[in-house]
Design a protein around this motif. Structure first.
Motif, short mmCIF file in Angstrom:
data_model
loop_
_atom_site.label_atom_id
_atom_site.label_comp_id
_atom_site.label_asym_id
_atom_site.label_seq_id
_atom_site.Cartn_x
_atom_site.Cartn_y
_atom_site.Cartn_z
N TRP A 21 0.84 -1.20 0.00
CA TRP A 21 0.00 0.00 0.00
C TRP A 21 0.88 1.25 0.00
N GLY A 22 0.34 2.30 -0.62
CA GLY A 22 1.04 3.58 -0.70
C GLY A 22 1.04 4.09 -2.13
N THR A 23 2.02 4.93 -2.44
CA THR A 23 2.14 5.50 -3.77
C THR A 23 3.00 4.60 -4.63
N ILE A 24 2.37 4.01 -5.65
CA ILE A 24 3.04 3.09 -6.55
C ILE A 24 2.80 3.56 -7.97
N ASP A 25 3.89 3.78 -8.70
CA ASP A 25 3.80 4.29 -10.08
C ASP A 25 2.99 5.58 -10.15
N THR A 72 -1.97 6.25 -5.72
CA THR A 72 -2.21 5.63 -4.43
C THR A 72 -2.94 4.32 -4.66
N LYS A 73 -2.33 3.24 -4.20
CA LYS A 73 -2.89 1.91 -4.43
C LYS A 73 -2.74 1.06 -3.18
N SER A 74 -3.51 -0.02 -3.12
CA SER A 74 -3.32 -1.06 -2.11
C SER A 74 -3.81 -2.37 -2.71
N PHE A 75 -3.03 -3.44 -2.49
CA PHE A 75 -3.39 -4.73 -3.05
C PHE A 75 -2.58 -5.83 -2.38
N TYR A 76 -3.04 -7.06 -2.55
CA TYR A 76 -2.34 -8.23 -2.03
C TYR A 76 -1.57 -8.90 -3.16
N LEU A 77 -0.43 -9.49 -2.79
CA LEU A 77 0.36 -10.28 -3.72
C LEU A 77 0.56 -11.67 -3.14
N GLU A 78 0.45 -12.67 -3.99
CA GLU A 78 0.82 -14.03 -3.62
C GLU A 78 2.35 -14.07 -3.54
N GLY A 122 6.04 -5.28 8.54
CA GLY A 122 6.05 -4.54 7.29
C GLY A 122 7.32 -3.74 7.13
N LEU A 123 7.58 -3.30 5.92
CA LEU A 123 8.76 -2.49 5.62
C LEU A 123 8.31 -1.29 4.80
N SER A 124 8.50 -0.09 5.38
CA SER A 124 8.18 1.14 4.66
C SER A 124 9.37 1.54 3.81
N PHE A 175 5.92 3.51 -0.60
CA PHE A 175 4.95 2.45 -0.29
C PHE A 175 5.51 1.49 0.74
N THR A 176 4.63 0.68 1.29
CA THR A 176 4.96 -0.29 2.33
C THR A 176 4.59 -1.68 1.84
#
Length: 72
Positions: A14-18, A21-27, A56-58, A63-64
């Motif tokens: 989650w955070g600023t990606i490309d 502002t987005k948030s999503f899960y990854l396998e 987590g890692l900011s 993004f985190t």
């Protein structure tokens, strides 16, 4: 007989990606391609893989990445 629950690992980003502002899960299998696309250093990639439990890692990129465990 109740179905046995198993722990499932995934990563929450989650955070600023490309620039958005987005948030999503990854396998777990999706994590490395995402980190490579974001041009993370080998040191940062190592830190992400070293996360334990639900840490987590900011990142300075804005993004985190959080390691999440959930029952499936």
């Amino acid at each position: 007989m109740p179905k046995e629950k198993k722990l499932k690992l995934n990563y929450f980003v989650w955070g600023t990606i490309d620039g958005e502002t987005k948030s999503f899960y990854l396998e777990p299998s999706e994590l490395m391609p995402f980190m490579k696309k974001q041009n993370l250093s080998k040191s940062t990639i190592s830190q992400v893989y070293s996360l334990k439990h639900c840490q987590g890692l900011s990142l300075a990129k804005g993004f985190t990445i959080e390691r999440r465990l959930a029952f499936s």
